[in-house]
Write a protein that holds these residues in place. Structure first.
Motif, PDB file in Angstrom:
ATOM      1  N   GLU A 182      92.889 -32.661  -2.625  1.00 28.34           N
ATOM      2  CA  GLU A 182      93.454 -33.325  -3.798  1.00 28.34           C
ATOM      3  C   GLU A 182      92.748 -32.808  -5.045  1.00 28.34           C
ATOM      4  N   VAL A 183      93.484 -32.087  -5.876  1.00 32.85           N
ATOM      5  CA  VAL A 183      92.929 -31.517  -7.107  1.00 32.85           C
ATOM      6  C   VAL A 183      93.818 -31.935  -8.267  1.00 32.85           C
ATOM      7  N   ARG A 184      93.208 -32.534  -9.274  1.00 34.30           N
ATOM      8  CA  ARG A 184      93.974 -32.966 -10.439  1.00 34.30           C
ATOM      9  C   ARG A 184      93.930 -31.861 -11.486  1.00 34.30           C
ATOM     10  N   VAL A 185      95.106 -31.319 -11.803  1.00 34.04           N
ATOM     11  CA  VAL A 185      95.241 -30.213 -12.753  1.00 34.04           C
ATOM     12  C   VAL A 185      96.097 -30.681 -13.918  1.00 34.04           C
ATOM     13  N   CYS A 186      95.609 -30.448 -15.131  1.00 34.05           N
ATOM     14  CA  CYS A 186      96.304 -30.907 -16.338  1.00 34.05           C
ATOM     15  C   CYS A 186      96.479 -29.742 -17.304  1.00 34.05           C
ATOM     16  N   VAL A 187      97.692 -29.587 -17.832  1.00 32.19           N
ATOM     17  CA  VAL A 187      97.994 -28.568 -18.849  1.00 32.19           C
ATOM     18  C   VAL A 187      98.279 -29.265 -20.170  1.00 32.19           C
ATOM     19  N   VAL A 188      97.569 -28.861 -21.213  1.00 34.29           N
ATOM     20  CA  VAL A 188      97.794 -29.382 -22.560  1.00 34.29           C
ATOM     21  C   VAL A 188      98.567 -28.334 -23.345  1.00 34.29           C
ATOM     22  N   GLU A 189      99.744 -28.695 -23.857  1.00 31.66           N
ATOM     23  CA  GLU A 189     100.627 -27.749 -24.545  1.00 31.66           C
ATOM     24  C   GLU A 189     101.075 -28.338 -25.878  1.00 31.66           C
TER      25      GLU A 189
END
Length: 604
Positions: free
Chosen positions: A86-93
Protein backbone atom coordinates in the motif's frame (compact mmCIF):
# COMPACT_ATOMS: atom_id res chain seq x y z
CA UNK A 1 2.53 75.93 20.21
CA UNK A 2 3.82 79.15 18.66
CA UNK A 3 3.43 79.75 14.94
CA UNK A 4 7.22 80.05 14.65
CA UNK A 5 7.71 76.59 16.20
CA UNK A 6 5.14 75.06 13.84
CA UNK A 7 6.90 76.54 10.82
CA UNK A 8 10.22 75.24 12.13
CA UNK A 9 8.87 71.68 12.50
CA UNK A 10 7.27 71.68 9.05
CA UNK A 11 10.52 72.99 7.60
CA UNK A 12 12.41 70.10 9.24
CA UNK A 13 10.24 67.60 7.34
CA UNK A 14 11.44 68.92 4.01
CA UNK A 15 15.09 68.04 4.42
CA UNK A 16 17.04 66.99 1.32
CA UNK A 17 16.74 63.32 2.41
CA UNK A 18 12.95 63.62 2.73
CA UNK A 19 12.61 65.31 -0.65
CA UNK A 20 14.78 62.61 -2.23
CA UNK A 21 12.64 59.84 -0.73
CA UNK A 22 9.44 61.46 -2.02
CA UNK A 23 10.87 61.96 -5.50
CA UNK A 24 12.27 58.42 -5.46
CA UNK A 25 8.84 56.99 -4.65
CA UNK A 26 7.30 59.01 -7.47
CA UNK A 27 9.96 57.96 -9.94
CA UNK A 28 9.88 54.28 -8.94
CA UNK A 29 6.30 53.38 -7.96
CA UNK A 30 5.90 50.13 -6.06
CA UNK A 31 5.26 47.26 -8.43
CA UNK A 32 5.78 44.07 -6.44
CA UNK A 33 3.32 43.32 -3.64
CA UNK A 34 3.74 39.55 -3.54
CA UNK A 35 4.45 38.08 -0.11
CA UNK A 36 7.57 36.27 -1.34
CA UNK A 37 9.26 39.69 -1.41
CA UNK A 38 7.12 41.45 1.20
CA UNK A 39 7.10 39.14 4.24
CA UNK A 40 3.71 38.94 5.88
CA UNK A 41 5.16 38.66 9.36
CA UNK A 42 6.28 42.26 8.97
CA UNK A 43 2.93 43.45 7.60
CA UNK A 44 0.43 44.77 10.17
CA UNK A 45 -2.46 43.75 7.93
CA UNK A 46 -1.63 40.09 8.55
CA UNK A 47 -1.17 40.35 12.30
CA UNK A 48 -4.39 38.57 13.35
CA UNK A 49 -4.76 36.20 10.38
CA UNK A 50 -4.75 32.47 11.16
CA UNK A 51 -1.80 31.03 9.20
CA UNK A 52 -2.14 27.41 10.25
CA UNK A 53 -2.22 24.85 7.45
CA UNK A 54 -3.84 21.45 7.36
CA UNK A 55 -1.42 18.57 6.76
CA UNK A 56 -1.67 15.38 4.71
CA UNK A 57 0.87 12.56 5.03
CA UNK A 58 1.68 10.57 1.88
CA UNK A 59 4.47 8.28 0.70
CA UNK A 60 5.33 10.04 -2.56
CA UNK A 61 4.25 13.50 -3.66
CA UNK A 62 4.80 14.51 -7.27
CA UNK A 63 4.91 18.20 -8.20
CA UNK A 64 3.49 18.57 -11.70
CA UNK A 65 1.09 16.41 -13.68
CA UNK A 66 2.81 16.39 -17.08
CA UNK A 67 4.27 13.34 -18.87
CA UNK A 68 7.03 12.92 -16.27
CA UNK A 69 4.81 13.33 -13.22
CA UNK A 70 2.02 11.07 -14.44
CA UNK A 71 4.49 8.39 -15.54
CA UNK A 72 6.14 8.48 -12.12
CA UNK A 73 2.78 8.13 -10.42
CA UNK A 74 1.68 5.23 -12.62
CA UNK A 75 4.97 3.38 -12.21
CA UNK A 76 4.93 3.79 -8.44
CA UNK A 77 1.46 2.27 -8.18
CA UNK A 78 2.36 -0.52 -10.62
CA UNK A 79 5.35 -1.50 -8.49
CA UNK A 80 3.33 -1.28 -5.30
CA UNK A 81 0.69 -3.57 -6.78
CA UNK A 82 3.36 -6.08 -7.84
CA UNK A 83 4.57 -6.25 -4.23
CA UNK A 84 1.08 -6.13 -2.77
CA UNK A 85 2.16 -2.95 -0.99
CA UNK A 86 0.00 0.00 0.00
CA UNK A 87 1.66 3.19 -1.24
CA UNK A 88 -0.04 6.57 -1.17
CA UNK A 89 0.94 8.62 -4.23
CA UNK A 90 -0.26 12.19 -4.75
CA UNK A 91 0.14 14.45 -7.82
CA UNK A 92 -0.22 18.21 -7.40
CA UNK A 93 -1.15 19.94 -10.68
CA UNK A 94 -1.75 23.67 -11.12
CA UNK A 95 -4.02 23.28 -14.16
CA UNK A 96 -7.74 22.82 -13.58
CA UNK A 97 -7.46 19.34 -15.08
CA UNK A 98 -4.70 16.98 -16.13
CA UNK A 99 -3.22 18.19 -19.41
CA UNK A 100 -4.86 21.60 -19.15
CA UNK A 101 -1.56 23.52 -19.26
CA UNK A 102 0.10 21.29 -21.87
CA UNK A 103 0.68 23.00 -25.19
CA UNK A 104 -0.45 21.03 -28.23
CA UNK A 105 1.44 19.78 -31.21
CA UNK A 106 4.24 17.34 -30.56
CA UNK A 107 5.88 14.39 -32.22
CA UNK A 108 6.60 11.72 -29.63
CA UNK A 109 8.68 8.58 -29.62
CA UNK A 110 6.51 5.82 -28.05
CA UNK A 111 9.45 3.93 -26.53
CA UNK A 112 8.62 4.89 -22.94
CA UNK A 113 4.88 4.44 -23.35
CA UNK A 114 5.51 0.96 -24.74
CA UNK A 115 7.33 0.11 -21.52
CA UNK A 116 4.95 1.83 -19.12
CA UNK A 117 1.66 0.62 -20.61
CA UNK A 118 2.42 -2.06 -23.24
CA UNK A 119 -1.23 -2.37 -24.30
CA UNK A 120 -1.75 1.38 -24.72
CA UNK A 121 -3.42 0.91 -28.09
CA UNK A 122 -6.05 -1.41 -26.62
CA UNK A 123 -6.47 1.03 -23.71
CA UNK A 124 -7.34 3.85 -26.10
CA UNK A 125 -4.27 6.09 -25.82
CA UNK A 126 -4.77 9.12 -28.09
CA UNK A 127 -1.91 8.39 -30.47
CA UNK A 128 -3.90 8.56 -33.68
CA UNK A 129 -1.42 9.97 -36.17
CA UNK A 130 1.67 7.92 -37.07
CA UNK A 131 4.27 9.97 -38.92
CA UNK A 132 3.92 9.27 -42.66
CA UNK A 133 6.42 11.74 -44.12
CA UNK A 134 9.32 13.90 -42.91
CA UNK A 135 10.75 17.03 -44.50
CA UNK A 136 13.58 19.31 -43.37
CA UNK A 137 14.27 22.56 -45.20
CA UNK A 138 16.49 25.61 -45.28
CA UNK A 139 14.50 28.79 -45.98
CA UNK A 140 15.79 31.89 -47.69
CA UNK A 141 13.63 34.99 -47.92
CA UNK A 142 11.86 33.66 -51.01
CA UNK A 143 12.97 30.07 -51.47
CA UNK A 144 13.18 26.67 -49.80
CA UNK A 145 15.95 24.09 -50.13
CA UNK A 146 15.49 20.53 -48.94
CA UNK A 147 17.98 18.98 -46.52
CA UNK A 148 18.13 15.17 -46.63
CA UNK A 149 17.02 13.17 -43.58
CA UNK A 150 18.92 9.91 -43.19
CA UNK A 151 17.49 6.92 -41.37
CA UNK A 152 18.50 6.90 -37.71
CA UNK A 153 19.53 10.56 -37.63
CA UNK A 154 17.88 12.86 -35.06
CA UNK A 155 15.37 14.34 -37.51
CA UNK A 156 14.17 10.90 -38.63
CA UNK A 157 10.66 10.44 -37.24
CA UNK A 158 9.91 6.97 -38.58
CA UNK A 159 7.84 5.10 -35.97
CA UNK A 160 6.85 8.25 -34.08
CA UNK A 161 3.41 9.82 -33.62
CA UNK A 162 2.01 13.32 -34.03
CA UNK A 163 -0.10 13.97 -30.94
CA UNK A 164 -1.99 16.54 -28.97
CA UNK A 165 0.20 16.18 -25.92
CA UNK A 166 -2.48 17.56 -23.60
CA UNK A 167 -4.80 14.75 -24.65
CA UNK A 168 -2.11 12.16 -23.95
CA UNK A 169 -1.41 13.63 -20.52
CA UNK A 170 -5.12 13.62 -19.68
CA UNK A 171 -5.26 9.96 -20.70
CA UNK A 172 -2.22 9.20 -18.52
CA UNK A 173 -4.03 10.95 -15.66
CA UNK A 174 -7.02 8.65 -16.15
CA UNK A 175 -4.72 5.60 -16.03
CA UNK A 176 -3.08 6.94 -12.86
CA UNK A 177 -6.40 7.51 -11.11
CA UNK A 178 -7.55 4.02 -12.06
CA UNK A 179 -4.52 2.69 -10.20
CA UNK A 180 -5.36 4.74 -7.10
CA UNK A 181 -3.18 7.80 -7.60
CA UNK A 182 -4.60 10.93 -5.94
CA UNK A 183 -4.53 13.88 -8.35
CA UNK A 184 -5.14 17.37 -6.97
CA UNK A 185 -5.88 19.62 -9.98
CA UNK A 186 -6.06 23.38 -9.59
CA UNK A 187 -3.51 23.23 -6.77
CA UNK A 188 -0.16 24.87 -7.38
CA UNK A 189 2.82 23.92 -5.25
CA UNK A 190 4.15 27.21 -3.93
CA UNK A 191 6.70 26.28 -1.27
CA UNK A 192 9.21 23.52 -0.52
CA UNK A 193 9.05 22.25 3.06
CA UNK A 194 12.13 21.02 4.90
CA UNK A 195 12.84 18.80 7.89
CA UNK A 196 15.07 20.10 10.67
CA UNK A 197 17.98 18.14 9.19
CA UNK A 198 17.61 20.08 5.91
CA UNK A 199 16.10 17.26 3.85
CA UNK A 200 12.93 17.87 1.84
CA UNK A 201 9.75 17.20 3.78
CA UNK A 202 7.23 17.89 1.02
CA UNK A 203 5.45 20.92 -0.40
CA UNK A 204 2.78 23.45 0.48
CA UNK A 205 0.10 24.52 -1.97
CA UNK A 206 -0.58 28.19 -2.60
CA UNK A 207 -2.75 30.45 -0.47
CA UNK A 208 -5.85 32.02 -1.99
CA UNK A 209 -7.80 35.17 -1.19
CA UNK A 210 -5.04 37.79 -1.29
CA UNK A 211 -5.75 41.24 -2.73
CA UNK A 212 -3.59 42.93 -5.33
CA UNK A 213 -2.29 45.24 -2.58
CA UNK A 214 -0.96 42.21 -0.71
CA UNK A 215 -3.61 42.38 2.01
CA UNK A 216 -5.79 39.43 3.04
CA UNK A 217 -9.34 39.34 1.73
CA UNK A 218 -12.29 38.01 3.68
CA UNK A 219 -12.02 34.91 1.48
CA UNK A 220 -8.40 34.22 2.46
CA UNK A 221 -7.62 30.54 2.86
CA UNK A 222 -4.29 28.96 3.68
CA UNK A 223 -2.87 26.29 1.40
CA UNK A 224 -2.28 22.77 2.64
CA UNK A 225 0.92 20.92 3.41
CA UNK A 226 1.72 17.59 1.81
CA UNK A 227 4.38 15.71 3.74
CA UNK A 228 6.05 12.86 1.89
CA UNK A 229 8.84 10.38 2.35
CA UNK A 230 10.04 11.35 -1.13
CA UNK A 231 9.10 14.35 -3.29
CA UNK A 232 9.51 14.13 -7.08
CA UNK A 233 9.76 17.50 -8.83
CA UNK A 234 8.22 17.29 -12.32
CA UNK A 235 7.40 20.99 -12.83
CA UNK A 236 8.67 21.23 -16.38
CA UNK A 237 11.13 23.74 -17.80
CA UNK A 238 12.36 26.40 -15.34
CA UNK A 239 10.18 25.21 -12.47
CA UNK A 240 10.28 27.78 -9.68
CA UNK A 241 10.59 25.18 -6.89
CA UNK A 242 13.17 23.20 -8.86
CA UNK A 243 15.25 26.39 -9.10
CA UNK A 244 15.25 26.64 -5.33
CA UNK A 245 16.13 22.98 -4.91
CA UNK A 246 19.03 23.24 -7.35
CA UNK A 247 20.43 26.20 -5.48
CA UNK A 248 19.96 24.81 -1.96
CA UNK A 249 21.59 21.45 -2.70
CA UNK A 250 24.11 22.67 -5.28
CA UNK A 251 22.81 20.25 -7.89
CA UNK A 252 24.27 22.23 -10.80
CA UNK A 253 27.76 22.73 -9.40
CA UNK A 254 30.13 21.57 -12.12
CA UNK A 255 27.49 21.71 -14.88
CA UNK A 256 27.16 24.31 -17.59
CA UNK A 257 24.30 26.74 -17.02
CA UNK A 258 21.10 25.73 -18.76
CA UNK A 259 20.31 27.49 -22.02
CA UNK A 260 16.76 27.87 -23.32
CA UNK A 261 14.55 28.56 -26.29
CA UNK A 262 11.02 29.84 -26.51
CA UNK A 263 8.60 27.73 -28.50
CA UNK A 264 5.48 29.45 -29.86
CA UNK A 265 2.64 27.37 -31.26
CA UNK A 266 -0.66 27.86 -33.04
CA UNK A 267 -3.34 25.35 -33.98
CA UNK A 268 -5.17 25.87 -37.26
CA UNK A 269 -7.98 24.27 -39.23
CA UNK A 270 -6.90 24.34 -42.87
CA UNK A 271 -8.36 23.49 -46.27
CA UNK A 272 -9.00 19.71 -46.54
CA UNK A 273 -7.12 19.46 -49.83
CA UNK A 274 -3.93 20.73 -48.12
CA UNK A 275 -4.22 18.41 -45.15
CA UNK A 276 -1.86 15.41 -45.01
CA UNK A 277 -2.23 13.55 -41.66
CA UNK A 278 1.15 12.39 -40.44
CA UNK A 279 3.20 14.94 -42.39
CA UNK A 280 6.00 16.44 -40.27
CA UNK A 281 7.85 19.51 -41.57
CA UNK A 282 10.79 21.35 -40.00
CA UNK A 283 12.77 24.32 -41.26
CA UNK A 284 15.71 26.54 -40.34
CA UNK A 285 16.87 29.86 -41.75
CA UNK A 286 14.53 32.75 -42.62
CA UNK A 287 13.19 34.87 -40.96
CA UNK A 288 16.03 34.60 -38.40
CA UNK A 289 19.49 35.95 -39.13
CA UNK A 290 22.34 33.46 -39.24
CA UNK A 291 23.48 34.25 -35.71
CA UNK A 292 20.10 33.59 -34.07
CA UNK A 293 19.36 29.94 -33.32
CA UNK A 294 15.90 28.66 -34.14
CA UNK A 295 13.51 27.15 -36.65
CA UNK A 296 9.97 26.09 -37.42
CA UNK A 297 7.78 23.00 -37.25
CA UNK A 298 4.46 22.14 -38.85
CA UNK A 299 2.60 18.93 -37.96
CA UNK A 300 -0.54 17.54 -39.60
CA UNK A 301 -2.82 15.81 -37.09
CA UNK A 302 -5.38 13.11 -37.81
CA UNK A 303 -8.45 14.82 -36.35
CA UNK A 304 -12.16 15.02 -37.29
CA UNK A 305 -11.31 18.38 -38.84
CA UNK A 306 -8.18 19.11 -40.97
CA UNK A 307 -5.98 20.32 -38.12
CA UNK A 308 -2.34 21.34 -38.01
CA UNK A 309 -0.02 22.53 -35.27
CA UNK A 310 2.52 25.11 -36.42
CA UNK A 311 5.24 26.64 -34.34
CA UNK A 312 8.50 28.50 -34.16
CA UNK A 313 11.42 28.18 -31.74
CA UNK A 314 13.90 30.98 -31.02
CA UNK A 315 16.99 30.38 -28.90
CA UNK A 316 16.97 32.76 -25.94
CA UNK A 317 20.68 33.41 -26.28
CA UNK A 318 19.93 35.91 -29.07
CA UNK A 319 21.84 39.20 -28.98
CA UNK A 320 19.62 41.81 -30.61
CA UNK A 321 17.24 43.33 -28.01
CA UNK A 322 14.87 44.40 -30.80
CA UNK A 323 14.00 40.78 -31.61
CA UNK A 324 10.47 39.69 -30.81
CA UNK A 325 10.12 35.88 -30.98
CA UNK A 326 6.36 36.30 -31.39
CA UNK A 327 6.80 38.62 -34.38
CA UNK A 328 9.41 36.31 -35.94
CA UNK A 329 6.82 33.52 -35.74
CA UNK A 330 4.23 35.71 -37.43
CA UNK A 331 6.72 36.59 -40.18
CA UNK A 332 7.53 32.93 -40.78
CA UNK A 333 3.91 32.27 -41.78
CA UNK A 334 4.19 34.83 -44.59
CA UNK A 335 6.98 32.94 -46.39
CA UNK A 336 5.91 32.28 -50.01
CA UNK A 337 6.47 28.52 -49.58
CA UNK A 338 4.39 28.42 -46.39
CA UNK A 339 1.76 31.14 -46.69
CA UNK A 340 -0.65 29.13 -48.85
CA UNK A 341 -1.28 26.68 -45.98
CA UNK A 342 -2.85 29.48 -43.91
CA UNK A 343 -4.79 31.31 -46.61
CA UNK A 344 -8.50 30.88 -45.94
CA UNK A 345 -7.72 28.82 -42.81
CA UNK A 346 -8.85 29.46 -39.23
CA UNK A 347 -6.56 29.86 -36.24
CA UNK A 348 -8.11 28.14 -33.20
CA UNK A 349 -5.32 28.14 -30.63
CA UNK A 350 -2.13 29.85 -29.47
CA UNK A 351 0.43 29.34 -26.74
CA UNK A 352 4.09 29.53 -25.83
CA UNK A 353 6.54 27.70 -23.59
CA UNK A 354 10.22 27.91 -22.71
CA UNK A 355 12.17 24.78 -23.56
CA UNK A 356 15.51 23.47 -22.32
CA UNK A 357 18.26 23.58 -24.94
CA UNK A 358 21.35 22.91 -22.84
CA UNK A 359 21.29 19.16 -23.34
CA UNK A 360 23.93 16.89 -21.85
CA UNK A 361 26.30 19.65 -20.72
CA UNK A 362 23.61 21.36 -18.66
CA UNK A 363 22.19 18.36 -16.84
CA UNK A 364 22.56 18.69 -13.06
CA UNK A 365 25.60 16.88 -11.72
CA UNK A 366 23.30 15.56 -9.02
CA UNK A 367 19.76 14.51 -9.93
CA UNK A 368 18.68 13.52 -6.43
CA UNK A 369 18.97 15.06 -2.98
CA UNK A 370 17.86 14.22 0.57
CA UNK A 371 14.10 13.88 0.24
CA UNK A 372 13.60 13.81 -3.52
CA UNK A 373 14.76 14.15 -7.12
CA UNK A 374 14.24 16.04 -10.40
CA UNK A 375 12.63 14.48 -13.47
CA UNK A 376 11.71 15.48 -17.02
CA UNK A 377 12.28 19.04 -18.08
CA UNK A 378 12.87 20.06 -14.46
CA UNK A 379 16.20 18.28 -14.91
CA UNK A 380 16.65 19.36 -18.56
CA UNK A 381 16.03 16.08 -20.38
CA UNK A 382 15.39 17.32 -23.92
CA UNK A 383 17.00 16.29 -27.19
CA UNK A 384 17.42 19.56 -29.09
CA UNK A 385 18.06 18.27 -32.65
CA UNK A 386 15.12 15.86 -32.31
CA UNK A 387 12.96 18.56 -30.65
CA UNK A 388 11.72 15.85 -28.31
CA UNK A 389 11.63 15.35 -24.58
CA UNK A 390 8.34 13.66 -23.71
CA UNK A 391 9.74 10.13 -23.91
CA UNK A 392 12.70 11.19 -21.74
CA UNK A 393 10.32 12.81 -19.28
CA UNK A 394 8.27 9.63 -19.05
CA UNK A 395 11.31 7.39 -18.67
CA UNK A 396 12.90 9.60 -16.01
CA UNK A 397 9.63 9.64 -14.08
CA UNK A 398 9.43 5.86 -14.21
CA UNK A 399 13.03 5.47 -13.01
CA UNK A 400 12.46 8.01 -10.23
CA UNK A 401 9.45 6.02 -8.99
CA UNK A 402 11.45 2.80 -9.00
CA UNK A 403 14.33 4.42 -7.10
CA UNK A 404 12.02 6.12 -4.62
CA UNK A 405 10.24 2.89 -3.69
CA UNK A 406 13.56 1.07 -3.40
CA UNK A 407 14.85 3.70 -0.97
CA UNK A 408 11.61 3.85 1.02
CA UNK A 409 11.46 0.08 1.41
CA UNK A 410 15.12 -0.21 2.40
CA UNK A 411 14.63 2.24 5.24
CA UNK A 412 18.35 2.65 5.85
CA UNK A 413 18.84 6.36 5.19
CA UNK A 414 19.98 8.75 7.88
CA UNK A 415 17.96 11.80 6.78
CA UNK A 416 14.26 12.24 7.52
CA UNK A 417 13.50 12.80 3.83
CA UNK A 418 14.25 9.71 1.74
CA UNK A 419 16.62 10.22 -1.19
CA UNK A 420 16.17 7.97 -4.26
CA UNK A 421 19.91 7.35 -4.40
CA UNK A 422 19.88 4.85 -7.28
CA UNK A 423 18.03 7.26 -9.57
CA UNK A 424 21.10 8.90 -11.13
CA UNK A 425 22.69 5.53 -11.92
CA UNK A 426 19.46 4.30 -13.49
CA UNK A 427 19.35 7.39 -15.70
CA UNK A 428 22.98 6.91 -16.76
CA UNK A 429 22.27 3.31 -17.72
CA UNK A 430 19.19 4.26 -19.77
CA UNK A 431 18.69 5.46 -23.34
CA UNK A 432 18.08 8.97 -21.94
CA UNK A 433 21.74 9.46 -21.04
CA UNK A 434 23.08 7.72 -24.14
CA UNK A 435 20.88 9.74 -26.50
CA UNK A 436 21.73 13.10 -24.96
CA UNK A 437 25.46 12.30 -24.97
CA UNK A 438 25.37 11.48 -28.68
CA UNK A 439 23.92 14.88 -29.64
CA UNK A 440 25.73 16.97 -27.01
CA UNK A 441 27.67 18.97 -29.61
CA UNK A 442 24.83 19.75 -32.03
CA UNK A 443 23.41 22.87 -30.41
CA UNK A 444 26.73 24.45 -29.32
CA UNK A 445 28.07 23.88 -32.86
CA UNK A 446 26.14 26.98 -33.87
CA UNK A 447 28.28 29.21 -31.64
CA UNK A 448 30.89 29.96 -34.29
CA UNK A 449 31.94 32.94 -36.45
CA UNK A 450 29.82 31.71 -39.37
CA UNK A 451 26.68 31.19 -37.28
CA UNK A 452 24.06 29.01 -38.98
CA UNK A 453 26.32 28.03 -41.90
CA UNK A 454 29.15 26.86 -39.71
CA UNK A 455 26.67 25.22 -37.36
CA UNK A 456 25.19 23.08 -40.13
CA UNK A 457 28.64 21.76 -41.04
CA UNK A 458 29.83 21.15 -37.49
CA UNK A 459 26.57 19.66 -36.23
CA UNK A 460 26.33 17.48 -39.34
CA UNK A 461 29.80 16.12 -38.60
CA UNK A 462 28.85 15.42 -34.98
CA UNK A 463 25.67 13.60 -36.05
CA UNK A 464 27.67 11.61 -38.64
CA UNK A 465 30.12 10.63 -35.89
CA UNK A 466 27.28 9.54 -33.63
CA UNK A 467 28.71 11.70 -30.84
CA UNK A 468 32.00 9.75 -30.83
CA UNK A 469 34.12 12.87 -31.37
CA UNK A 470 36.56 13.22 -28.42
CA UNK A 471 35.44 16.70 -27.39
CA UNK A 472 32.48 18.40 -25.79
CA UNK A 473 31.65 21.94 -26.85
CA UNK A 474 30.42 24.64 -24.48
CA UNK A 475 27.37 26.88 -24.73
CA UNK A 476 28.98 30.22 -23.93
CA UNK A 477 27.34 33.02 -21.91
CA UNK A 478 24.03 32.50 -20.15
CA UNK A 479 20.93 33.64 -22.00
CA UNK A 480 20.39 36.71 -19.82
CA UNK A 481 23.97 37.87 -20.50
CA UNK A 482 23.87 37.96 -24.29
CA UNK A 483 21.91 41.12 -25.15
CA UNK A 484 23.75 43.98 -26.77
CA UNK A 485 22.77 47.61 -26.07
CA UNK A 486 19.89 48.79 -28.22
CA UNK A 487 21.87 51.70 -29.65
CA UNK A 488 24.43 49.38 -31.27
CA UNK A 489 21.88 46.81 -32.49
CA UNK A 490 19.94 46.70 -35.76
CA UNK A 491 16.44 47.96 -35.05
CA UNK A 492 13.73 45.65 -36.38
CA UNK A 493 10.44 47.10 -37.58
CA UNK A 494 7.90 44.31 -37.92
CA UNK A 495 4.98 44.56 -40.36
CA UNK A 496 1.52 45.17 -38.97
CA UNK A 497 -0.64 42.04 -38.60
CA UNK A 498 -3.27 41.42 -41.25
CA UNK A 499 -5.67 39.58 -38.91
CA UNK A 500 -5.84 36.65 -41.34
CA UNK A 501 -2.42 35.00 -41.33
CA UNK A 502 -0.56 37.22 -38.87
CA UNK A 503 -1.98 38.51 -35.61
CA UNK A 504 -1.29 40.82 -32.68
CA UNK A 505 -0.41 39.69 -29.16
CA UNK A 506 -3.68 40.40 -27.42
CA UNK A 507 -5.89 38.56 -29.89
CA UNK A 508 -3.45 35.66 -29.59
CA UNK A 509 -3.55 35.64 -25.80
CA UNK A 510 -7.35 35.52 -26.01
CA UNK A 511 -7.04 32.09 -27.65
CA UNK A 512 -5.07 30.64 -24.72
CA UNK A 513 -8.03 30.74 -22.33
CA UNK A 514 -5.81 32.55 -19.83
CA UNK A 515 -7.71 33.06 -16.59
CA UNK A 516 -6.21 34.94 -13.65
CA UNK A 517 -8.19 36.54 -10.85
CA UNK A 518 -7.58 40.26 -11.34
CA UNK A 519 -7.45 41.21 -7.68
CA UNK A 520 -4.33 39.30 -6.65
CA UNK A 521 -0.65 40.24 -6.35
CA UNK A 522 1.25 39.97 -9.62
CA UNK A 523 2.98 36.59 -9.69
CA UNK A 524 5.76 38.10 -11.80
CA UNK A 525 7.83 39.60 -9.03
CA UNK A 526 10.69 42.10 -9.16
CA UNK A 527 13.57 41.94 -6.72
CA UNK A 528 14.18 45.65 -7.35
CA UNK A 529 11.44 47.90 -8.78
CA UNK A 530 14.04 50.37 -10.08
CA UNK A 531 15.90 48.04 -12.44
CA UNK A 532 13.34 47.96 -15.29
CA UNK A 533 13.60 51.72 -15.88
CA UNK A 534 17.20 52.34 -14.86
CA UNK A 535 18.70 49.35 -16.65
CA UNK A 536 16.39 47.52 -19.05
CA UNK A 537 14.76 50.57 -20.57
CA UNK A 538 17.85 52.74 -20.48
CA UNK A 539 20.19 50.19 -22.04
CA UNK A 540 18.00 47.84 -24.07
CA UNK A 541 14.82 49.88 -24.76
CA UNK A 542 12.75 47.55 -22.58
CA UNK A 543 13.36 44.09 -24.10
CA UNK A 544 10.71 42.47 -21.86
CA UNK A 545 8.11 44.17 -24.06
CA UNK A 546 9.40 42.06 -26.95
CA UNK A 547 10.60 38.76 -25.49
CA UNK A 548 7.31 38.21 -23.64
CA UNK A 549 4.86 36.40 -25.98
CA UNK A 550 1.77 37.59 -24.11
CA UNK A 551 1.97 41.38 -23.71
CA UNK A 552 2.59 41.16 -19.97
CA UNK A 553 5.22 43.92 -19.84
CA UNK A 554 4.72 47.43 -21.09
CA UNK A 555 6.38 50.76 -20.41
CA UNK A 556 3.88 53.56 -19.87
CA UNK A 557 4.18 57.24 -18.85
CA UNK A 558 4.67 57.80 -15.14
CA UNK A 559 2.81 61.06 -14.53
CA UNK A 560 3.93 61.43 -10.91
CA UNK A 561 7.61 60.85 -11.58
CA UNK A 562 7.81 62.49 -14.98
CA UNK A 563 9.46 59.41 -16.49
CA UNK A 564 8.41 56.01 -17.83
CA UNK A 565 7.43 53.09 -15.59
CA UNK A 566 7.00 49.38 -16.08
CA UNK A 567 3.44 48.10 -16.04
CA UNK A 568 2.96 44.38 -15.46
CA UNK A 569 -0.24 42.98 -16.98
CA UNK A 570 -0.01 39.75 -15.02
CA UNK A 571 -3.49 38.67 -16.12
CA UNK A 572 -2.05 38.08 -19.61
CA UNK A 573 0.66 35.66 -18.44
CA UNK A 574 0.66 32.28 -20.18
CA UNK A 575 3.36 30.81 -17.92
CA UNK A 576 6.07 30.45 -20.55
CA UNK A 577 8.84 31.51 -18.07
CA UNK A 578 10.71 33.49 -20.76
CA UNK A 579 10.93 36.61 -18.58
CA UNK A 580 12.40 34.58 -15.72
CA UNK A 581 15.11 33.39 -18.12
CA UNK A 582 15.93 36.34 -20.40
CA UNK A 583 15.66 39.32 -18.04
CA UNK A 584 19.17 40.87 -18.22
CA UNK A 585 19.58 41.42 -14.46
CA UNK A 586 17.65 38.29 -13.43
CA UNK A 587 15.38 40.69 -11.58
CA UNK A 588 12.12 38.99 -12.62
CA UNK A 589 11.06 35.89 -10.74
CA UNK A 590 8.02 33.84 -11.77
CA UNK A 591 6.01 32.37 -8.90
CA UNK A 592 2.68 30.55 -9.03
CA UNK A 593 -0.40 32.76 -9.18
CA UNK A 594 -3.42 32.27 -6.98
CA UNK A 595 -5.19 29.05 -7.83
CA UNK A 596 -2.52 28.01 -10.33
CA UNK A 597 -4.15 30.21 -12.97
CA UNK A 598 -2.69 30.51 -16.40
CA UNK A 599 -3.73 29.31 -19.83
CA UNK A 600 -6.40 26.66 -20.27
CA UNK A 601 -5.03 24.93 -23.36
CA UNK A 602 -6.99 21.76 -22.52
CA UNK A 603 -4.99 19.77 -25.00
CA UNK A 604 -5.49 22.46 -27.62
Amino acid sequence: MSALLKIHRVHKLFTPAFVRSVSEAAKYPKITTHYTLNPREKDERWKDVDMERCVEEVDIVIVGGGPAGMSAAIRAKQLAAEKNQEVRVCVVEKAAEAGGHILSGAVIDPISLNELIPDWQEQGAPLNTPVTKDTFSFLTETGRFSIPIFKGWPMDNHGNYVVRLGHLVKWLGDQAEALGVEIYPGCAASEVLFHEDGSVKGIATNDVGIAKSGAPKETFARGMELHAKTTIFAEGCRGHLSKQIMQKFGLNVGSEPQTYGIGLKEVWEIAPELHQPGLVEHSIGWPLDRFTYGGSFLYHLNEPTPTIAVGFVVGLNYKNPWISPFQEFQRFKTHPKVRHVFEGATRIGYGARAINEGGFQSLPKKLSFPGGCLVGCSAGFLNVPRIKGSHYAMKSGMLAAESALEAINEGTQTTAGVEPISYADKIKESFVWKDLYKVRNVHPSFHNPLGLYGGLVLSGFSIFMGGREPWTLTHGPQDHETLQPANVSQRIVYPKPDGKITFDLLSSVALTGTNHEGDQPAHLTLKDDRIPVDHNLALYEGPEQRFCPAGVYEYVPNEEGGNMKLQINAQNCIHCKTCDIKDPKQNINWVVPEGGGGPAYNGM
